[in-house]
Design a protein around this motif. Structure first.
Motif, PDB file in Angstrom:
ATOM      1  N   ILE A 156     -26.094  25.576 -17.763  1.00  0.00           N
ATOM      2  CA  ILE A 156     -26.427  24.775 -18.947  1.00  0.00           C
ATOM      3  C   ILE A 156     -25.462  23.583 -19.018  1.00  0.00           C
ATOM      4  O   ILE A 156     -24.267  23.756 -19.241  1.00  0.00           O
ATOM      5  CB  ILE A 156     -26.336  25.602 -20.239  1.00  0.00           C
ATOM      6  N   LEU A 157     -25.999  22.379 -18.827  1.00  0.00           N
ATOM      7  CA  LEU A 157     -25.213  21.147 -18.822  1.00  0.00           C
ATOM      8  C   LEU A 157     -25.385  20.420 -20.154  1.00  0.00           C
ATOM      9  O   LEU A 157     -26.512  20.276 -20.651  1.00  0.00           O
ATOM     10  CB  LEU A 157     -25.684  20.242 -17.677  1.00  0.00           C
ATOM     11  N   GLN A 158     -24.280  19.955 -20.733  1.00  0.00           N
ATOM     12  CA  GLN A 158     -24.319  19.185 -21.976  1.00  0.00           C
ATOM     13  C   GLN A 158     -23.981  17.735 -21.686  1.00  0.00           C
ATOM     14  O   GLN A 158     -22.990  17.422 -21.018  1.00  0.00           O
ATOM     15  CB  GLN A 158     -23.328  19.729 -23.001  1.00  0.00           C
ATOM     16  N   ILE A 159     -24.802  16.826 -22.225  1.00  0.00           N
ATOM     17  CA  ILE A 159     -24.613  15.382 -22.082  1.00  0.00           C
ATOM     18  C   ILE A 159     -24.652  14.787 -23.486  1.00  0.00           C
ATOM     19  O   ILE A 159     -25.625  14.985 -24.209  1.00  0.00           O
ATOM     20  CB  ILE A 159     -25.734  14.753 -21.232  1.00  0.00           C
TER      21      ILE A 159
ATOM     22  N   LEU B 234     -19.543  15.009 -21.029  1.00  0.00           N
ATOM     23  CA  LEU B 234     -20.373  15.597 -19.975  1.00  0.00           C
ATOM     24  C   LEU B 234     -19.677  16.863 -19.512  1.00  0.00           C
ATOM     25  O   LEU B 234     -18.590  16.788 -18.934  1.00  0.00           O
ATOM     26  CB  LEU B 234     -20.523  14.594 -18.822  1.00  0.00           C
ATOM     27  N   SER B 235     -20.256  18.007 -19.804  1.00  0.00           N
ATOM     28  CA  SER B 235     -19.577  19.253 -19.478  1.00  0.00           C
ATOM     29  C   SER B 235     -20.594  20.379 -19.339  1.00  0.00           C
ATOM     30  O   SER B 235     -21.726  20.272 -19.798  1.00  0.00           O
ATOM     31  CB  SER B 235     -18.547  19.616 -20.564  1.00  0.00           C
ATOM     32  N   TRP B 236     -20.146  21.460 -18.734  1.00  0.00           N
ATOM     33  CA  TRP B 236     -20.981  22.635 -18.571  1.00  0.00           C
ATOM     34  C   TRP B 236     -20.730  23.596 -19.731  1.00  0.00           C
ATOM     35  O   TRP B 236     -19.622  24.115 -19.868  1.00  0.00           O
ATOM     36  CB  TRP B 236     -20.704  23.322 -17.235  1.00  0.00           C
ATOM     37  N   LEU B 237     -21.752  23.809 -20.553  1.00  0.00           N
ATOM     38  CA  LEU B 237     -21.642  24.850 -21.566  1.00  0.00           C
ATOM     39  C   LEU B 237     -21.538  26.201 -20.893  1.00  0.00           C
ATOM     40  O   LEU B 237     -20.745  27.061 -21.289  1.00  0.00           O
ATOM     41  CB  LEU B 237     -22.873  24.849 -22.483  1.00  0.00           C
ATOM     42  N   VAL B 238     -22.385  26.371 -19.887  1.00  0.00           N
ATOM     43  CA  VAL B 238     -22.347  27.597 -19.076  1.00  0.00           C
ATOM     44  C   VAL B 238     -22.527  27.163 -17.623  1.00  0.00           C
ATOM     45  O   VAL B 238     -23.543  26.552 -17.281  1.00  0.00           O
ATOM     46  CB  VAL B 238     -23.459  28.575 -19.463  1.00  0.00           C
ATOM     47  N   PRO B 239     -21.598  27.476 -16.733  1.00  0.00           N
ATOM     48  CA  PRO B 239     -21.740  27.096 -15.322  1.00  0.00           C
ATOM     49  C   PRO B 239     -22.657  28.071 -14.590  1.00  0.00           C
ATOM     50  O   PRO B 239     -23.348  28.883 -15.193  1.00  0.00           O
ATOM     51  CB  PRO B 239     -20.296  27.164 -14.814  1.00  0.00           C
ATOM     52  N   GLU B 240     -22.629  28.013 -13.261  1.00  0.00           N
ATOM     53  CA  GLU B 240     -23.442  28.897 -12.434  1.00  0.00           C
ATOM     54  C   GLU B 240     -23.236  30.362 -12.798  1.00  0.00           C
ATOM     55  O   GLU B 240     -22.127  30.783 -13.038  1.00  0.00           O
ATOM     56  CB  GLU B 240     -23.087  28.716 -10.959  1.00  0.00           C
TER      57      GLU B 240
ATOM     58  N   MET C  94     -28.146  15.772 -24.878  1.00  0.00           N
ATOM     59  CA  MET C  94     -29.159  16.518 -24.137  1.00  0.00           C
ATOM     60  C   MET C  94     -28.509  17.765 -23.548  1.00  0.00           C
ATOM     61  O   MET C  94     -27.437  17.690 -22.938  1.00  0.00           O
ATOM     62  CB  MET C  94     -29.732  15.673 -23.004  1.00  0.00           C
ATOM     63  N   ILE C  95     -29.168  18.882 -23.763  1.00  0.00           N
ATOM     64  CA  ILE C  95     -28.795  20.126 -23.097  1.00  0.00           C
ATOM     65  C   ILE C  95     -29.801  20.318 -21.969  1.00  0.00           C
ATOM     66  O   ILE C  95     -31.017  20.344 -22.213  1.00  0.00           O
ATOM     67  CB  ILE C  95     -28.865  21.317 -24.071  1.00  0.00           C
ATOM     68  N   VAL C  96     -29.320  20.431 -20.756  1.00  0.00           N
ATOM     69  CA  VAL C  96     -30.217  20.575 -19.606  1.00  0.00           C
ATOM     70  C   VAL C  96     -29.910  21.883 -18.889  1.00  0.00           C
ATOM     71  O   VAL C  96     -28.787  22.099 -18.422  1.00  0.00           O
ATOM     72  CB  VAL C  96     -30.086  19.388 -18.629  1.00  0.00           C
ATOM     73  N   ILE C  97     -30.913  22.732 -18.833  1.00  0.00           N
ATOM     74  CA  ILE C  97     -30.822  24.005 -18.117  1.00  0.00           C
ATOM     75  C   ILE C  97     -31.442  23.829 -16.739  1.00  0.00           C
ATOM     76  O   ILE C  97     -32.526  23.245 -16.614  1.00  0.00           O
ATOM     77  CB  ILE C  97     -31.537  25.119 -18.893  1.00  0.00           C
TER      78      ILE C  97
END
Length: 280
Positions: free
Chosen positions: A219-222, A274-280, A240-243
């Motif tokens: 889950i990427l946050q922009i 720009l950061s990962w809310l949840v990484p891999e 934008m939250i991009v999964i």
């Protein structure tokens, strides 16, 4: 309630961020020949006249698309988005702004499909008219969140799901999390792009925590803010939250966000993140 009308806000700084991310994801999906589905849960009217009484009343596009329109130093990553906007402004004068469904229509290929939903009784007929001759598109009036149950997974097993509610009801902040969770259970390999406004930061933090609690990974946050957070009325930022983001998206947005911030917040206020809310 159905009182929100995007015509007052079309082309503002939030639209610039949202449609930049949307365009980059669509371009990434097109790198493979296999078709894909574009599903838009809250599609709006489709096209917005920037000289209309509503748009002129707020003038929000003047601090959004107008600030990056026909610039000499435009980054190459913005070309798909700006070319889509230009397709509705052939004279070079900025008269119309395309919403997310029309940007998708410009960028999609003949083999790709569009599933568009809009509930508002005034906007739905306008959206339907825009797509009446497009055989790739299905336009429905209804609850966009229900489409995450009814239309997923697509037969192609590839797709972008754009979730862009008006957030005129506080329940939308929970509904988007529930909707994503239900959609993800059906279609875990899809790309999900959720737009959010920052009006009260605590609401966004709660939504982030609820997304993290779903167990969904990648889950990427922009985020782009044109003003500092405030307890006063009004949107100071959006994101934008991009999964399952395409692998290039993080790098592309890392390059684009500083440029967008300079153009959209020329006073240097606000921030980008720009950061990962949840990484891999």
């Amino acid at each position: 309630m159905l009182s929100y009308r995007h015509s007052f806000h079309a082309g503002n700084h939030a639209d610039v961020l949202k449609h930049t991310v949307q365009s980059l994801i669509l371009e990434a999906l097109k790198e493979k020949e296999k078709p894909f589905l574009y599903l838009d849960t809250h599609a709006g009217a489709g096209r917005y006249q920037l000289a209309s009484a509503r748009a002129e009343r707020t003038g929000e596009y003047l601090e959004g698309i107008a600030r990056i329109w026909q610039q000499d130093d435009t980054p190459a990553q913005l070309e798909p988005y700006l070319n889509a906007v230009a397709a509705f402004n052939r004279s070079g004068q900025l008269r119309y702004y395309p919403g997310s469904p029309l940007i998708a229509r410009e960028l999609l290929r003949p083999q790709d499909m569009l599933q568009l939903t809009e509930l508002h009784p005034s906007d739905f007929p306008l959206l339907r008219a825009e797509f009446q001759n497009d055989k790739r598109a299905t336009v429905a009036r209804g609850d966009g969140y229900q489409q995450l149950k009814a239309k997923l997974p697509p037969t192609s097993r590839r797709g972008l799901i754009l979730i862009d509610p008006p957030y005129e009801m506080k329940t939308d902040y929970q509904a988007v999390v529930t909707g994503i969770s239900e959609g993800y259970r059906r279609f875990a390999t899809g790309v999900y792009a959720l737009w959010y406004p920052v009006v009260l930061r605590q609401q966004i933090k709660r939504m982030f925590h609820e997304l993290e609690a779903t167990g969904i990974r990648r889950i990427l946050q922009i985020e782009l803010a044109i003003r500092p957070d405030s307890d006063q009325r009004g949107m100071t930022a959006s994101g934008m939250i991009v999964i399952n983001p395409p692998w290039k998206l993080e790098k592309q947005m890392a390059a684009l966000l500083p440029w967008l911030h300079r153009k959209l917040a020329p006073g240097g206020t606000g921030h980008v993140s720009l950061s990962w809310l949840v990484p891999e």
